[in-house]
Design an enzyme around this catalytic site. Structure first.
Site, PDB file in Angstrom:
ATOM      1  N   HIS A 273       0.851  -1.197   0.000  1.00  0.00           N
ATOM      2  CA  HIS A 273       0.000   0.000   0.000  1.00  0.00           C
ATOM      3  C   HIS A 273       0.879   1.237   0.000  1.00  0.00           C
ATOM      4  O   HIS A 273       1.967   1.240   0.569  1.00  0.00           O
ATOM      5  CB  HIS A 273      -0.894   0.012   1.256  1.00  0.00           C
ATOM      6  CG  HIS A 273      -2.088   0.902   1.098  1.00  0.00           C
ATOM      7  ND1 HIS A 273      -2.021   2.246   1.364  1.00  0.00           N
ATOM      8  CD2 HIS A 273      -3.337   0.652   0.660  1.00  0.00           C
ATOM      9  CE1 HIS A 273      -3.211   2.791   1.119  1.00  0.00           C
ATOM     10  NE2 HIS A 273      -4.029   1.836   0.687  1.00  0.00           N
ATOM     11  N   ASP A 331      -7.904  -5.334  -0.443  1.00  0.00           N
ATOM     12  CA  ASP A 331      -8.306  -6.144  -1.605  1.00  0.00           C
ATOM     13  C   ASP A 331      -7.960  -7.616  -1.494  1.00  0.00           C
ATOM     14  O   ASP A 331      -8.361  -8.403  -2.348  1.00  0.00           O
ATOM     15  CB  ASP A 331      -7.645  -5.554  -2.868  1.00  0.00           C
ATOM     16  CG  ASP A 331      -8.176  -4.165  -3.150  1.00  0.00           C
ATOM     17  OD1 ASP A 331      -7.385  -3.223  -3.228  1.00  0.00           O
ATOM     18  OD2 ASP A 331      -9.401  -4.030  -3.237  1.00  0.00           O
TER      19      ASP A 331
HETATM   20  C1  SDX Z   1      -6.047   0.326  -3.071  1.00  0.00           C
HETATM   21  O1  SDX Z   1      -4.391   4.804  -1.977  1.00  0.00           O
HETATM   22  C2  SDX Z   1      -5.330   4.134  -1.432  1.00  0.00           C
HETATM   23  O2  SDX Z   1      -5.759   4.427  -0.338  1.00  0.00           O
HETATM   24  C3  SDX Z   1      -5.869   3.001  -2.259  1.00  0.00           C
HETATM   25  C4  SDX Z   1      -6.895   2.119  -1.571  1.00  0.00           C
HETATM   26  C5  SDX Z   1      -8.173   2.866  -1.344  1.00  0.00           C
HETATM   27  O3  SDX Z   1      -8.940   2.432  -0.458  1.00  0.00           O
HETATM   28  O4  SDX Z   1      -8.453   3.805  -2.119  1.00  0.00           O
HETATM   29  O5  SDX Z   1      -6.392   1.641  -0.340  1.00  0.00           O
HETATM   30  C6  SDX Z   1      -7.250   0.924  -2.449  1.00  0.00           C
HETATM   31  O6  SDX Z   1      -5.728   0.729  -4.158  1.00  0.00           O
HETATM   32  C7  SDX Z   1      -5.240  -0.682  -2.303  1.00  0.00           C
HETATM   33  C8  SDX Z   1      -3.962  -1.136  -3.090  1.00  0.00           C
HETATM   34  C9  SDX Z   1      -4.414  -2.185  -4.081  1.00  0.00           C
HETATM   35  N1  SDX Z   1      -3.354  -2.543  -5.007  1.00  0.00           N
HETATM   36  C10 SDX Z   1      -2.799  -3.758  -4.961  1.00  0.00           C
HETATM   37  O7  SDX Z   1      -3.016  -4.611  -4.092  1.00  0.00           O
HETATM   38  C11 SDX Z   1      -1.882  -4.054  -6.109  1.00  0.00           C
HETATM   39  C12 SDX Z   1      -0.598  -4.704  -5.562  1.00  0.00           C
HETATM   40  N2  SDX Z   1       0.085  -3.709  -4.764  1.00  0.00           N
HETATM   41  C13 SDX Z   1       0.977  -2.851  -5.456  1.00  0.00           C
HETATM   42  O8  SDX Z   1       0.969  -2.734  -6.777  1.00  0.00           O
HETATM   43  C14 SDX Z   1       1.654  -1.814  -4.602  1.00  0.00           C
HETATM   44  O9  SDX Z   1       1.778  -2.296  -3.340  1.00  0.00           O
HETATM   45  C15 SDX Z   1       1.026  -0.445  -4.548  1.00  0.00           C
HETATM   46  C16 SDX Z   1       0.823   0.119  -5.921  1.00  0.00           C
HETATM   47  C17 SDX Z   1      -0.280  -0.513  -3.841  1.00  0.00           C
HETATM   48  C18 SDX Z   1       1.992   0.399  -3.809  1.00  0.00           C
HETATM   49  O10 SDX Z   1       3.186   0.399  -4.587  1.00  0.00           O
HETATM   50  P1  SDX Z   1       4.480   1.123  -4.065  1.00  0.00           P
HETATM   51  O11 SDX Z   1       4.170   2.515  -3.669  1.00  0.00           O
HETATM   52  O12 SDX Z   1       5.592   0.863  -5.036  1.00  0.00           O
HETATM   53  O13 SDX Z   1       4.764   0.312  -2.769  1.00  0.00           O
HETATM   54  P2  SDX Z   1       6.049   0.473  -1.976  1.00  0.00           P
HETATM   55  O14 SDX Z   1       6.733   1.776  -2.238  1.00  0.00           O
HETATM   56  O15 SDX Z   1       5.663   0.153  -0.579  1.00  0.00           O
HETATM   57  O16 SDX Z   1       7.001  -0.707  -2.578  1.00  0.00           O
HETATM   58  C19 SDX Z   1       8.186  -0.984  -1.888  1.00  0.00           C
HETATM   59  C20 SDX Z   1       8.759  -2.210  -2.540  1.00  0.00           C
HETATM   60  C21 SDX Z   1       9.065  -2.033  -4.029  1.00  0.00           C
HETATM   61  O17 SDX Z   1      10.118  -2.953  -4.290  1.00  0.00           O
HETATM   62  P3  SDX Z   1      11.664  -2.383  -4.381  1.00  0.00           P
HETATM   63  O18 SDX Z   1      11.711  -1.465  -5.560  1.00  0.00           O
HETATM   64  O19 SDX Z   1      11.917  -1.665  -3.048  1.00  0.00           O
HETATM   65  O20 SDX Z   1      12.526  -3.609  -4.545  1.00  0.00           O
HETATM   66  O21 SDX Z   1       7.828  -3.296  -2.469  1.00  0.00           O
HETATM   67  C22 SDX Z   1       7.532  -3.742  -3.774  1.00  0.00           C
HETATM   68  C23 SDX Z   1       7.845  -2.597  -4.712  1.00  0.00           C
HETATM   69  O22 SDX Z   1       8.143  -3.103  -6.002  1.00  0.00           O
HETATM   70  N3  SDX Z   1       6.089  -4.066  -3.791  1.00  0.00           N
HETATM   71  C24 SDX Z   1       5.601  -5.266  -4.059  1.00  0.00           C
HETATM   72  C25 SDX Z   1       4.202  -5.139  -3.912  1.00  0.00           C
HETATM   73  N4  SDX Z   1       3.910  -3.891  -3.563  1.00  0.00           N
HETATM   74  C26 SDX Z   1       5.082  -3.224  -3.489  1.00  0.00           C
HETATM   75  N5  SDX Z   1       6.211  -6.423  -4.419  1.00  0.00           N
HETATM   76  C27 SDX Z   1       5.375  -7.474  -4.618  1.00  0.00           C
HETATM   77  N6  SDX Z   1       4.034  -7.445  -4.489  1.00  0.00           N
HETATM   78  C28 SDX Z   1       3.415  -6.297  -4.143  1.00  0.00           C
HETATM   79  N7  SDX Z   1       2.087  -6.247  -4.033  1.00  0.00           N
END
Ligand code: SDX
Length: 396
Positions: A273, A331
């Site tokens: 998130h 989700d």
């Molecule tokens: C919603 O904003 C809101 O409030 C949204 C929401 C709402 O109610 O409106 O809460 C609803 O959208 C919830 C999120 C739903 N999306 C997903 O579940 C999709 C999977 N999650 C991701 O795509 C991701 O976690 C995000 C987009 C939600 C956040 O992405 P970020 O900002 O890149 O997350 P981060 O900065 O914490 O990531 C840190 C690391 C990164 O790796 P490195 O570059 O450091 O090696 O964690 C990795 C990211 O690549 N990472 C994941 C991951 N999410 C982040 N790796 C694997 N699986 C994941 N789900």
């Protein structure tokens, strides 16, 4: 901008701003609507109480609860012409494509509530949108499966009405199952608002141009559709089904390896998130709801639920996820609950949009109530070519 940030209400009203609606502590995993913890609202209130709270800032008393419910109930029907919007779509159109069209199309019918700067228009359009979203989502579902539309029934609760419009048919009366109605109502509460997420920023920016409320909400529907945002519940269930098809719990290790492989671009959908760096409180409540619904339906051995819990356990102990503070978000379990209720995976995000409509409206109203707000106009820092002259084509 050379790094000096000057206060620009237009910019702040859309990209980031002061708000009194929803409080999130991402490190503690806390979520409050107007000061009330989500855990209390989800277990002690219903979705219409939550709508009243988000819109007016207070939970309703008995009299307000009755009049708000009556007001919403009396606006649940849509203009009969809306059916012709639906007919323009293929039967297999994604429900979010249909919803983006239908919600925007409402602008064409309600000229007495399209002036976003008129408080009366804003209030009427808010009631209409909250009341009609369940009807439109159910119509999109019925259209897709070739069944007749079921009209709203005013003696039912908001969520029971929605379930009947979804699963009722003219051939037999639909008897709402209290556990399932309670579950869908809780799903609505958990998705009602979430501060300045992508779709809320979209609605604020869109509304700041003075467009009508229906068009601004339609823009939010379109943004929510993305798999990184509201589309994640559909993606999370598809991910679980895919793992289940390819070996189930035994395959989790291999799947986690794929997620860790930077070149695979595979994400653990329903995890991570932008704000929560702890367990999303909504995910905990969703997991409880999952358990309640599956037990009530005699599905406590549901393989997908078991797979989801096994995946969660492994991920929460794995260094890759721990180091990145990746936890289940709203989700991760919501798809399993909705699937158990009988909602098709393609409709999950439309249900999310139904619930989030009240949050988008509350955020829009808050922006417009700020006397200093202006049209959102974020700037860019230009890093492209310096000024240059056009050369004749032979010299290019
Ligand atoms: C919603 O904003 C809101 O409030 C949204 C929401 C709402 O109610 O409106 O809460 C609803 O959208 C919830 C999120 C739903 N999306 C997903 O579940 C999709 C999977 N999650 C991701 O795509 C991701 O976690 C995000 C987009 C939600 C956040 O992405 P970020 O900002 O890149 O997350 P981060 O900065 O914490 O990531 C840190 C690391 C990164 O790796 P490195 O570059 O450091 O090696 O964690 C990795 C990211 O690549 N990472 C994941 C991951 N999410 C982040 N790796 C694997 N699986 C994941 N789900």
């Amino acid at each position: 901008q050379t790094g000096k940030f000057t206060y620009d209400p237009g910019f702040l009203s859309t990209a980031s701003c002061n708000s009194s609606i929803t409080y999130i502590d991402g490190d503690k995993g806390e979520l409050l609507y107007r000061g009330y913890p989500i855990e209390q609202l989800a277990t002690q209130c219903d979705f219409l109480d939550t709508c009243h709270l988000l819109l007016y800032g207070e939970l309703p008393n008995l009299e307000q609860q009755a009049s708000f419910k009556k007001l919403v109930t009396n606006h649940t029907m849509v203009n009969e012409q809306m059916q012709f919007f639906l007919r323009g779509f293929r039967r297999d159109a994604h429900p979010m494509a249909v919803m983006t069209g239908l919600v925007g199309g409402l602008s064409a019918f309600y000229h007495d509530s399209t002036d976003i700067n008129n408080p009366k228009h804003r209030e009427i359009s808010a009631i209409r949108l909250i009341a009609k979203m369940p009807t439109l989502v159910a119509m999109a579902y019925k259209y897709g499966i070739g069944q007749p539309y079921i009209y709203p029934k005013n003696d039912l609760s908001y969520s029971a009405n929605f379930m009947r419009m979804m699963f009722g048919t003219p051939c037999e009366e639909y008897a709402p199952n209290d556990v399932l109605v309670r579950a869908i109502d809780r799903i609505f509460i958990l998705h009602a608002d979430h501060e300045q997420n992508a779709s809320t920023s979209t609605v604020r920016l869109c509304g700041s141009s003075g467009t009508n409320p229906f068009a601004a909400i339609a823009a939010g529907v379109a943004c929510l559709w993305g798999p990184a945002h509201g589309g994640a519940n559909e993606a999370a269930l598809n991910m679980l089904e895919d793992i289940q098809r390819n070996g189930g719990v035994e395959r989790i290790g291999e799947f986690i390896k794929q997620v860790k492989d930077k070149n695979s671009n595979v994400k653990l959908m329903g995890f991570g998130h932008r704000v929560y760096k702890n367990y999303d409180p909504r995910a905990k409540l969703m997991r409880e709801t999952c358990h309640e619904v599956l037990s009530a339906l005699g599905l406590h051995d549901d393989p997908l639920f078991k797979l989801a819990m096994a995946l969660e356990k492994i991920a929460l102990e794995d260094e890759y996820f721990v180091a990145r503070k990746l936890y289940p978000n709203v989700d991760f379990y919501s798809g399993i609950v909705q699937r158990a209720i009988g909602i098709p995976v393609s409709l999950f995000t439309a249900i999310f949009a139904l619930a989030r409509t009240v949050g988008w409206i509350a955020q829009l109203n808050e922006m417009i109530a700020d006397p200093e707000y202006k049209i959102g106009r974020p700037r860019q820092l230009f890093v492209g070519s310096k000024a240059r002259d056009v050369k004749p084509i032979g010299e290019r």
